[in-house]
Write an enzyme that holds these catalytic residues in place. Structure first.
Site, PDB file in Angstrom:
ATOM      1  N   ARG A   4      31.229  34.851  36.068  1.00 55.24           N
ATOM      2  CA  ARG A   4      32.133  34.482  37.145  1.00 55.24           C
ATOM      3  C   ARG A   4      33.288  33.658  36.597  1.00 55.24           C
ATOM      4  O   ARG A   4      33.134  32.882  35.651  1.00 55.24           O
ATOM      5  CB  ARG A   4      31.401  33.646  38.223  1.00 55.24           C
ATOM      6  CG  ARG A   4      30.488  34.468  39.133  1.00 55.24           C
ATOM      7  CD  ARG A   4      31.307  35.363  40.055  1.00 55.24           C
ATOM      8  NE  ARG A   4      30.481  36.083  41.017  1.00 55.24           N
ATOM      9  CZ  ARG A   4      29.972  37.274  40.827  1.00 55.24           C
ATOM     10  NH1 ARG A   4      30.139  37.890  39.661  1.00 55.24           N
ATOM     11  NH2 ARG A   4      29.277  37.885  41.786  1.00 55.24           N
TER      12      ARG A   4
ATOM     13  N   GLU B 130      41.490  37.002  39.974  1.00 52.36           N
ATOM     14  CA  GLU B 130      41.062  38.397  39.858  1.00 52.36           C
ATOM     15  C   GLU B 130      41.694  39.233  40.961  1.00 52.36           C
ATOM     16  O   GLU B 130      41.773  38.778  42.110  1.00 52.36           O
ATOM     17  CB  GLU B 130      39.531  38.485  39.950  1.00 52.36           C
ATOM     18  CG  GLU B 130      38.820  37.811  38.802  1.00 52.36           C
ATOM     19  CD  GLU B 130      37.297  37.953  38.874  1.00 52.36           C
ATOM     20  OE1 GLU B 130      36.805  38.697  39.760  1.00 52.36           O
ATOM     21  OE2 GLU B 130      36.601  37.333  38.073  1.00 52.36           O
TER      22      GLU B 130
ATOM     23  N   HIS C 200      36.676  42.614  36.176  1.00 54.56           N
ATOM     24  CA  HIS C 200      35.340  42.434  36.753  1.00 54.56           C
ATOM     25  C   HIS C 200      34.655  43.788  36.983  1.00 54.56           C
ATOM     26  O   HIS C 200      34.213  44.112  38.090  1.00 54.56           O
ATOM     27  CB  HIS C 200      35.419  41.657  38.072  1.00 54.56           C
ATOM     28  CG  HIS C 200      34.210  40.791  38.293  1.00 54.56           C
ATOM     29  ND1 HIS C 200      34.285  39.513  38.778  1.00 54.56           N
ATOM     30  CD2 HIS C 200      32.889  41.019  38.073  1.00 54.56           C
ATOM     31  CE1 HIS C 200      33.064  38.992  38.872  1.00 54.56           C
ATOM     32  NE2 HIS C 200      32.212  39.891  38.435  1.00 54.56           N
TER      33      HIS C 200
END
Length: 324
Positions: A239, A268, A290
């Protein structure tokens, strides 16, 4: 197994694999609203159950507005996009699908590590730009029989450790103050440490596999980079927020570490506007948006797992991955 006893209104607010959608639509007594349907934006009106991924954030205001909401099922492990405390206060069940992403995230972890060590992306860019690359002056680093430091001894960290031993014949040192003493007892090639600094000092590759919590926010900062080897590689497939990005940039520019593979960032998806003159300007950095869980096979498995959890809840059965 029993049948679903009554009508439920299920909103799939983020894209799910077609296999999962097909299984969901095959269930009786369900009204299913899919992504792309204009009604998605007003799911608060009548949703009884929500299937979500990481794209949608569900805060307390959403839970308060969705008066009929009984459960939120999150495809994937991380639930930092869902206000768990608010869900608990208002009696909304939250479940996730742990363990299913492990293989695909572990694959990406090793892919990033090898690409940085062997300078794959850097050299590819130079070739595409028309540069003549001289092999003797473009040496990479071998990861064979090197040491990986795995931070986080959950499902993903475990698979990463196994793959490292199998592929690299390497040593594994692991750190997780919250894992039970018996964690990974069956893995004889793992050295466990109670000190993060010990791991950082020994590891050639540091791989993060922890959730984002108050305890892990800024876990890797200036002080931690100062402990690492100058040829060490940092991988974050967990994360954003776990790594202090300013400290990482300083460490890279000052040659205190070799490189970093980031599948999770503060912002992100990553953009040139945010990272173009900072991390993306460094040849030893690889960024991916991601995508650790983004394989066809994994999206099918994890989507179906989320649908299975929904059906269990509707039948009144116990769900192991219930978080609230």
């Amino acid at each position: 197994m029993g049948s679903i006893p009554k009508v439920a209104i299920v909103y799939v607010v983020d894209p799910y694999h077609e296999d999962a959608i097909a299984k969901l639509q095959s269930q009786r007594n369900l009204t299913v609203i899919l992504p792309g349907d204009p009604r998605i934006k007003s799911y608060h009106t009548d949703a009884t159950h929500i299937l979500v991924r990481s794209e949608t954030t569900i805060g307390e205001a959403d839970i308060l507005k969705a008066r009929n909401l009984k459960a939120i099922i999150k495809q994937g492990v991380g639930v930092d996009n869902i206000d768990l405390q608010a869900a608990r206060r208002h009696g909304v069940i939250v479940c996730n699908t742990p363990g299913i992403n492990s293989e695909s995230v572990a694959e990406l972890t090793l892919a990033l590590a090898l690409s940085i060590a062997r300078r794959v992306c850097e050299i590819d860019r130079r070739v595409r730009n028309g540069e003549k690359v001289i092999r003797s002056k473009t040496l990479g680093h071998s990861l064979f029989r090197k040491t990986i430091g795995v931070i986080g001894m959950g499902n993903i960290g475990r698979v990463v450790a196994k793959k490292w031993v199998g592929a690299m014949e390497g040593k594994v040192i692991a750190y997780d103050p919250y894992a039970p003493d018996s964690a990974w007892d069956d893995m004889k090639d793992v050295q466990r440490t109670a000190q993060l600094g010990e791991l950082l000092q020994q590891a050639d590759l540091v791989s993060l596999h922890v959730p984002l919590t108050e305890q892990t926010q800024g876990l890797i900062r200036k002080e931690e980079f100062a402990m690492m080897k100058s040829n060490a590689i940092l991988i974050n497939c967990a994360r954003g927020g776990i790594v202090d990005e300013e400290a990482l940039l300083d460490a890279l520019r000052e040659g205190r570490i070799l490189g970093a593979g980031l599948d999770a960032m503060d912002v992100e998806p990553p953009s040139l506007e945010k990272y173009g003159n900072t991390l993306l300007d460094h040849p030893g950095v690889i960024m991916t948006p991601h995508i650790g869980a983004s394989t066809i096979e994994n999206q099918s498995r994890s989507g179906i797992a989320a649908v299975d959890i929904l059906c269990k809840l509707l039948r009144g059965e116990e769900v192991e991955s219930r978080l609230t």
